[in-house]
Design a protein around this motif. Structure first.
Motif, PDB file in Angstrom:
ATOM      1  N   LEU A  84      -8.346  -5.470  -3.778  1.00 30.64           N
ATOM      2  CA  LEU A  84      -7.468  -4.525  -3.103  1.00 30.64           C
ATOM      3  C   LEU A  84      -6.718  -3.645  -4.099  1.00 30.64           C
ATOM      4  N   ALA A  85      -6.284  -4.229  -5.205  1.00 34.82           N
ATOM      5  CA  ALA A  85      -5.541  -3.456  -6.203  1.00 34.82           C
ATOM      6  C   ALA A  85      -6.398  -2.350  -6.799  1.00 34.82           C
ATOM      7  N   TYR A  86      -7.635  -2.668  -7.153  1.00 36.43           N
ATOM      8  CA  TYR A  86      -8.505  -1.639  -7.715  1.00 36.43           C
ATOM      9  C   TYR A  86      -8.812  -0.565  -6.692  1.00 36.43           C
ATOM     10  N   SER A  87      -8.943  -0.941  -5.432  1.00 38.63           N
ATOM     11  CA  SER A  87      -9.228   0.033  -4.383  1.00 38.63           C
ATOM     12  C   SER A  87      -8.054   0.986  -4.184  1.00 38.63           C
ATOM     13  N   VAL A  88      -6.846   0.430  -4.072  1.00 34.73           N
ATOM     14  CA  VAL A  88      -5.677   1.252  -3.774  1.00 34.73           C
ATOM     15  C   VAL A  88      -5.267   2.086  -4.987  1.00 34.73           C
ATOM     16  N   VAL A  89      -5.314   1.499  -6.180  1.00 39.49           N
ATOM     17  CA  VAL A  89      -4.987   2.273  -7.382  1.00 39.49           C
ATOM     18  C   VAL A  89      -6.027   3.369  -7.601  1.00 39.49           C
ATOM     19  N   GLY A  90      -7.279   3.091  -7.247  1.00 43.26           N
ATOM     20  CA  GLY A  90      -8.310   4.124  -7.341  1.00 43.26           C
ATOM     21  C   GLY A  90      -8.008   5.293  -6.416  1.00 43.26           C
ATOM     22  N   LYS A  91      -7.563   5.001  -5.192  1.00 45.36           N
ATOM     23  CA  LYS A  91      -7.190   6.073  -4.267  1.00 45.36           C
ATOM     24  C   LYS A  91      -5.974   6.829  -4.786  1.00 45.36           C
ATOM     25  N   LEU A  92      -5.019   6.105  -5.372  1.00 47.59           N
ATOM     26  CA  LEU A  92      -3.862   6.775  -5.959  1.00 47.59           C
ATOM     27  C   LEU A  92      -4.315   7.753  -7.040  1.00 47.59           C
ATOM     28  N   SER A  93      -5.260   7.338  -7.858  1.00 42.73           N
ATOM     29  CA  SER A  93      -5.777   8.209  -8.913  1.00 42.73           C
ATOM     30  C   SER A  93      -6.377   9.483  -8.327  1.00 42.73           C
ATOM     31  N   GLU A  94      -7.115   9.357  -7.231  1.00 42.63           N
ATOM     32  CA  GLU A  94      -7.691  10.542  -6.578  1.00 42.63           C
ATOM     33  C   GLU A  94      -6.595  11.500  -6.121  1.00 42.63           C
ATOM     34  N   VAL A  99       0.838  -1.206   0.000  1.00 43.65           N
ATOM     35  CA  VAL A  99       0.000   0.000   0.000  1.00 43.65           C
ATOM     36  C   VAL A  99       0.872   1.254   0.000  1.00 43.65           C
ATOM     37  N   ALA A 100       1.849   1.305   0.896  1.00 36.56           N
ATOM     38  CA  ALA A 100       2.691   2.489   1.031  1.00 36.56           C
ATOM     39  C   ALA A 100       3.483   2.772  -0.240  1.00 36.56           C
ATOM     40  N   ALA A 101       3.992   1.710  -0.881  1.00 38.43           N
ATOM     41  CA  ALA A 101       4.791   1.894  -2.094  1.00 38.43           C
ATOM     42  C   ALA A 101       3.946   2.434  -3.241  1.00 38.43           C
ATOM     43  N   ILE A 102       2.715   1.971  -3.347  1.00 38.07           N
ATOM     44  CA  ILE A 102       1.834   2.476  -4.412  1.00 38.07           C
ATOM     45  C   ILE A 102       1.482   3.940  -4.167  1.00 38.07           C
ATOM     46  N   LEU A 103       1.084   4.256  -2.935  1.00 35.80           N
ATOM     47  CA  LEU A 103       0.682   5.632  -2.638  1.00 35.80           C
ATOM     48  C   LEU A 103       1.867   6.600  -2.657  1.00 35.80           C
ATOM     49  N   ALA A 104       3.087   6.071  -2.563  1.00 34.82           N
ATOM     50  CA  ALA A 104       4.267   6.932  -2.661  1.00 34.82           C
ATOM     51  C   ALA A 104       4.352   7.598  -4.032  1.00 34.82           C
ATOM     52  N   GLN A 105       3.641   7.040  -5.017  1.00 33.75           N
ATOM     53  CA  GLN A 105       3.645   7.633  -6.365  1.00 33.75           C
ATOM     54  C   GLN A 105       2.890   8.961  -6.402  1.00 33.75           C
ATOM     55  N   GLU A 135      -1.104   9.049   8.154  1.00 32.02           N
ATOM     56  CA  GLU A 135      -2.310   8.459   8.760  1.00 32.02           C
ATOM     57  C   GLU A 135      -3.204   7.827   7.700  1.00 32.02           C
ATOM     58  N   GLU A 136      -3.301   8.488   6.545  1.00 34.29           N
ATOM     59  CA  GLU A 136      -4.133   7.947   5.472  1.00 34.29           C
ATOM     60  C   GLU A 136      -3.536   6.664   4.896  1.00 34.29           C
ATOM     61  N   VAL A 137      -2.220   6.618   4.787  1.00 34.67           N
ATOM     62  CA  VAL A 137      -1.561   5.407   4.301  1.00 34.67           C
ATOM     63  C   VAL A 137      -1.795   4.262   5.282  1.00 34.67           C
ATOM     64  N   THR A 138      -1.668   4.571   6.573  1.00 33.07           N
ATOM     65  CA  THR A 138      -1.894   3.549   7.600  1.00 33.07           C
ATOM     66  C   THR A 138      -3.346   3.076   7.579  1.00 33.07           C
ATOM     67  N   ARG A 139      -4.264   4.006   7.414  1.00 36.61           N
ATOM     68  CA  ARG A 139      -5.685   3.654   7.389  1.00 36.61           C
ATOM     69  C   ARG A 139      -6.004   2.733   6.218  1.00 36.61           C
ATOM     70  N   LEU A 140      -5.432   3.021   5.057  1.00 39.52           N
ATOM     71  CA  LEU A 140      -5.688   2.173   3.899  1.00 39.52           C
ATOM     72  C   LEU A 140      -5.020   0.803   4.079  1.00 39.52           C
ATOM     73  N   GLY A 141      -3.875   0.786   4.725  1.00 41.53           N
ATOM     74  CA  GLY A 141      -3.242  -0.492   5.038  1.00 41.53           C
ATOM     75  C   GLY A 141      -4.097  -1.311   5.985  1.00 41.53           C
ATOM     76  N   ASP A 142      -4.700  -0.632   6.977  1.00 44.19           N
ATOM     77  CA  ASP A 142      -5.617  -1.312   7.907  1.00 44.19           C
ATOM     78  C   ASP A 142      -6.793  -1.919   7.148  1.00 44.19           C
ATOM     79  N   TYR A 143      -7.331  -1.147   6.215  1.00 44.62           N
ATOM     80  CA  TYR A 143      -8.473  -1.619   5.430  1.00 44.62           C
ATOM     81  C   TYR A 143      -8.108  -2.887   4.657  1.00 44.62           C
ATOM     82  N   CYS A 144      -6.931  -2.892   4.042  1.00 44.55           N
ATOM     83  CA  CYS A 144      -6.512  -4.060   3.255  1.00 44.55           C
ATOM     84  C   CYS A 144      -6.377  -5.295   4.147  1.00 44.55           C
ATOM     85  N   LEU A 145      -5.874  -5.112   5.350  1.00 45.84           N
ATOM     86  CA  LEU A 145      -5.735  -6.246   6.268  1.00 45.84           C
ATOM     87  C   LEU A 145      -7.094  -6.733   6.760  1.00 45.84           C
TER      88      LEU A 145
END
Length: 225
Positions: A180-190, A116-122, A201-211
């Motif tokens: 999970l991929a569509y969810s996280v890539v969708g957030k990256l797009s936003e 999650v963190a690596a994708i959102l780092a983009q 905090e947002e990265v951690t929250r999305l990581g929590d969601y994936c788990l």
């Protein structure tokens, strides 16, 4: 009558003939791969220079690559084809980067969070500017790729989740990884299009969601909405 072993015809794919042919093909392949790499790098440089509103010219890309128009059209039918290849190249690099980051984590939960963190780092400001510029050059194709409608980026990233999800005990890792991929890539797009970087905090929250999704899939229940 004895056969002259030296002058008799041989299989053209064996012996000296085959070795020379294979060497020539390998050299030509390496030459062409180098040309393509130079064109992709030059295209990215020109996209950076022009920004989202500009339109780089083939002539400028070819000049920056130090190649000829013949070399350009040997590999790409048009500038749009080059831009599509540039987008695909970026997707593959992203996948390699995420995989490299994940490999450093010892447990599946850690690898999922790292994914999650690596994708959102983009969405980092410097990286995002280049990404938006490339997407604007590719039009709808680029938008679809990042938002998930085209599927290439989410599919490549989803594959990286298969192993940790299996270790996590998920019964249907391919389905869950795709979700999970569509969810996280969708957030990256936003984040990309709003030009906003996610907070820690947002990265951690999305990581929590994936788990949580992974835990629900492990138990055989329905993933949370």
């Amino acid at each position: 009558m004895k056969k002259n072993a030296i002058l008799s015809p041989v299989d053209p794919e064996s012996g000296l003939v085959g070795r020379i042919a294979r060497k020539a093909v390998a050299e030509r392949e390496a030459e062409y791969a180098g040309e393509i790499r130079r064109l992709l790098d030059a295209a990215l440089d020109q996209v950076r220079r022009c920004g989202p509103a500009g339109r780089p010219r083939v002539a400028d890309i070819v000049a920056a690559a130090g190649l000829s128009n013949d070399a350009f059209y040997r590999h790409f039918r048009s500038k749009d084809a080059l831009m599509a290849a540039l987008l695909t190249d970026g997707t593959e690099r992203l996948g390699d980067y995420v995989a490299h980051r994940m490999a450093k984590e010892p447990d599946p939960a850690g690898r999922i969070r790292c994914w999650v963190a690596a994708i959102l780092a983009q969405a980092d400001a410097a990286i995002a500017a280049d990404t938006r510029a490339v997407l604007c050059q590719t039009g709808a194709l680029g938008v679809d790729l990042v938002s998930g409608r085209a599927g290439s980026a989410p599919r490549r990233l989803a594959e990286l989740l298969y192993a940790p999800l299996v270790e996590f005990g998920v019964r249907d890792p391919e389905y869950t990884a795709g979700l999970l991929a569509y969810s996280v890539v969708g957030k990256l797009s936003e984040y990309l299009w709003s030009e906003v970087e996610p907070t820690a905090e947002e990265v951690t929250r999305l990581g929590d969601y994936c788990l949580v999704v992974a835990a629900a899939a492990e138990a055989g229940g329905a993933p949370p909405g």
